[in-house]
Motif scaffolding. Structure first.
Motif, PDB file in Angstrom:
ATOM      1  N   THR A  22       3.303   5.873 -10.752  1.00 60.48           N
ATOM      2  CA  THR A  22       3.541   6.583  -9.488  1.00 60.48           C
ATOM      3  C   THR A  22       2.771   7.902  -9.463  1.00 60.48           C
ATOM      4  O   THR A  22       2.549   8.526 -10.497  1.00 60.48           O
ATOM      5  N   LEU A  58       5.338   6.779   1.593  1.00 59.86           N
ATOM      6  CA  LEU A  58       5.064   5.972   0.399  1.00 59.86           C
ATOM      7  C   LEU A  58       3.926   4.995   0.674  1.00 59.86           C
ATOM      8  O   LEU A  58       3.809   4.464   1.792  1.00 59.86           O
ATOM      9  N   ILE A  60       2.444   1.520  -1.093  1.00 57.18           N
ATOM     10  CA  ILE A  60       2.627   0.517  -2.150  1.00 57.18           C
ATOM     11  C   ILE A  60       1.727  -0.684  -1.858  1.00 57.18           C
ATOM     12  O   ILE A  60       1.267  -0.868  -0.733  1.00 57.18           O
ATOM     13  N   PHE A 357       9.781  -5.312  -8.936  1.00 55.89           N
ATOM     14  CA  PHE A 357       8.673  -4.759  -8.143  1.00 55.89           C
ATOM     15  C   PHE A 357       7.381  -5.524  -8.474  1.00 55.89           C
ATOM     16  O   PHE A 357       6.601  -5.871  -7.579  1.00 55.89           O
ATOM     17  N   ASP A 387      10.056   6.686   4.713  1.00 59.12           N
ATOM     18  CA  ASP A 387      11.467   6.672   4.292  1.00 59.12           C
ATOM     19  C   ASP A 387      12.137   8.013   4.573  1.00 59.12           C
ATOM     20  O   ASP A 387      13.145   8.357   3.950  1.00 59.12           O
ATOM     21  N   ILE A 402      11.276   4.179  -4.287  1.00 66.23           N
ATOM     22  CA  ILE A 402      11.001   2.741  -4.088  1.00 66.23           C
ATOM     23  C   ILE A 402      12.195   1.892  -4.520  1.00 66.23           C
ATOM     24  O   ILE A 402      12.445   0.831  -3.945  1.00 66.23           O
ATOM     25  N   CYS A 406      14.556  -0.435  -1.666  1.00 66.35           N
ATOM     26  CA  CYS A 406      14.831  -1.838  -1.923  1.00 66.35           C
ATOM     27  C   CYS A 406      16.327  -2.112  -1.831  1.00 66.35           C
ATOM     28  O   CYS A 406      16.760  -3.113  -1.259  1.00 66.35           O
TER      29      CYS A 406
END
Lengths: 429, 429
Positions: A22, A58, A60, A357, A387, A402, A406
């Motif tokens: 990250t 974020l 991803i 993940f 978020d 993250i 989820c």
């Protein structure tokens, strides 16, 4: 936005199945649709590229949904007190039969494809129905979304009832070839996959024909394996000479190869023998925990398969799974794994968040090639996530955020979605 | 809108635990905050009342959340690879300790109360922290929401570490009385509930004091029971003379009575003996399946308890449960029940959707009196739901639509929410 650029934000991606890298304010570089890596500090060589700064959002890798039934989308979430075989005959087969009507398919598939465009998924492996026209319509619609997909016209020449069954193995194979010929060279993002529904739906002759066609044309196969105990017992009756369900597929030469791997959904009851067959062929398991819980099928021991080196990705399995939201699929898959450990076998540890993940991104993404992480040389598939509605009293780390999204997807939204460097969805437009 | 009116729409409510009554275009009548029943055709006697026509929206009874930790709201969804005791010491206790600071509590509780106002819940039973000032602040905020709640200042005089532990049983009881005195007569919607955290947090002396206080003041009790195997073993060490965990509560006179029932969260490992103790005292089980899966605790055999006539409602158990959305709690509770049947004991059938809908509405609602359904004489708690974003190719029945929204809550939204006939939330305002 051309195909070379940099995104800035809170970045997370898998580096192997046990590690998430990250950066709280990092950079991920796209050159000609290919990822050049993610960095805490931008290397000098990329300083000429335009930077899109997403602030605290974020970023991803895109997610891969390895198992979803497009025609079932419109009835997701009902009939969920049933088990597999009853649910298929009461809800699924009557609904799929309606796709004989192209007008019906045109309208119904619009809902499915629009949701797919808007969700976390950048790659998907899709079941259509047995109808050629409707399947081509689905592929036409999917091509426009920019999501990269494999789509299968379904084969079924037995046990579908009068309204959802092909006349013979020969007819089913003939229609399959006609479908392949009709779409040859037509799409950039949309590929065919051979799709014998499952052994109870396909005669030995049909299965053998599909195995042969797969090799001849270099087209992969997807199907279902060991989902439900009644189904497994039925397969044993139908193919009595097989040593197990996976061996039945193997006998018909439909288990694929490392070069052309088959995807098998479920594997809830796959034992050591089936696991070895899957591994030998380089097959992929599409793990569909939401579906497996909804239809009271059971829980697949994914941690065991993962540790054994079997290829695994996640599948939403709409409509037995009720949503195409991969975050929800991750949550339910984590809960399933924890319950397998607690209730079935304490020697099989729960999947960690890191492993989940990985499965949602690179695990499934690897079916499509170098897909599913932000390492150098991978296709640039990315999802930018807002978020900010997730209130917190302190700054959460990217790793915490993250995990949080989820477990609680309701308060996050997708801002932008990229496939091979092309923006295919934006919440703003 | 005064307190007597009629709502029109797609209506669903439980009539006993095995039956949901639905009207596709029905009426539900509210007179002075009390429900006068729901009808397919409006009785003549109510034709003078104003009708609010919600068109195709769904109208269901408000839901009751029997177990939620307000101070944990701000860290929901992280640390979910841990089990109970590790999660408490690493995440929960350090966070709860922060509520010694009133400014922190004022801000943090704003997020919790606003979410509670906006969700499907019309009644809730809430844990605060051990801090009197912060607990009163929470109650002040909750009173304004219009949601009817029980709120507990937590008691804990051991095993909380230096930052989250009261000096002694005597001090804990003294603070509890001071808290009760400070709020006496202050609220219309917000009631106190005595809240010994769980036996590992409370000395024998403290437990006995709480039991005594409950009887003296006629204030009910809430706590945790048989959530996790390590916790249960610890309780057996701490109270070696008890025959089981529930018996330990019974010994301290904290298990309540039919007139003043105790709420026990979890009961994952409650056996026949514990079930009999719960039933004898008229205690309520707050079933928290999301939490029990997230913390790898296990699955409570709720169907068995329900068939035995034990009182049961659902709890979101934020932050071990990651969301206050009762639809998500219903989904996960259904999946948990299916997996208990499949993996643990096939003699315990899965809960039906009818039973789950009952638990979420009247099952938990009954703790508050005549609450949780649309029968004559019940408090008028109702939620109006817009599910028009859930595309379908045909008209779904109301029964199908309420199942669908529970399995797939992402595409539904709350339009209006009523408690005792008062509109406390509207999406439009």
């Amino acid at each position: 936005m051309n195909n070379s650029f940099i995104l800035r934000g809170g970045i997370a991606f898998s580096n192997g199945k046990n590690n998430i890298i990250t950066y709280s304010k990092g950079y991920v570089v796209c050159v000609d649709g290919v990822c050049k890596g993610a960095f805490a500090d931008l290397p000098d060589m990329y300083k000429g590229l335009r930077v899109y700064d997403y602030g605290n959002n974020l970023i991803i890798p895109g997610m891969s949904d390895l198992h979803v039934h497009a025609p079932q989308y419109t009835f997701r979430g009902i009939g969920m007190d049933e088990e597999l075989l009853e649910w298929l005959s009461r809800y699924t087969f009557p609904e799929e039969a309606k796709y004989a009507n192209l007008d019906y398919a045109i309208k119904a598939y619009t809902y499915f494809t629009e949701d797919l465009r808007r969700c976390f998924t950048t790659r998907a492996v899709v079941f259509a129905t047995l109808h050629n026209e409707a399947t081509i319509e689905l592929m036409n619609q999917l091509e426009k979304t920019g999501v990269i997909t494999y789509v299968g016209k379904v084969n079924m020449d037995r046990n579908g009832g009068e309204n959802l069954q092909e006349a013979s193995a020969e007819q089913s194979l003939k229609d399959t070839v006609a479908w392949l010929d009709a779409i040859a060279g037509k799409y950039k993002n949309t590929m065919p996959i051979l799709t014998p529904r499952f052994i109870p739906s396909c005669s030995d002759e049909l299965m053998r024909g599909i195995g042969k066609l797969s090799k001849e044309r270099g087209i992969p196969i997807q199907s279902h394996l060991s989902e439900n105990k009644s189904e497994i017992a039925w397969v044993q009756e139908l193919v009595p000479e097989s040593t197990c369900y996976a061996n039945a597929y193997e006998m018909f030469d439909t288990m694929g190869s490392k070069e052309l791997p088959t995807i098998m959904a479920h594997c809830v009851y796959s034992d050591r023998l089936e696991m070895q067959i899957l591994k030998k062929h380089g097959a992929y398991i599409a793990h569909c925990a939401d579906s497996n819980m909804n239809l009271t099928s059971g829980i697949a021991p994914i941690k065991k398969f993962l540790d054994a080196g079997v290829n695994i990705g996640l599948g939403t399995d709409v409509a037995a799974g009720s949503s195409m939201n991969m975050l929800k699929t991750m949550l339910i898959s984590l809960q399933a794994s924890k319950m397998y450990y607690r209730l079935v076998d304490t020697s099989v540890k729960p999947l960690t968040f890191e492993e989940m993940f990985y499965l949602a991104t690179e695990g499934g993404g690897s079916y499509f090639g170098k897909v599913g992480t932000f390492k150098d040389g991978y296709d640039f598939d990315a999802v930018v996530i807002d978020d900010s509605k997730m209130f917190s009293m302190r700054d959460m780390s990217v790793r915490e955020r993250i995990e949080r999204m989820c477990y609680n997807d309701a308060d996050v939204s997708i801002r932008d979605k990229f496939v091979k460097g092309k923006k295919i969805f934006s919440a703003i437009i």
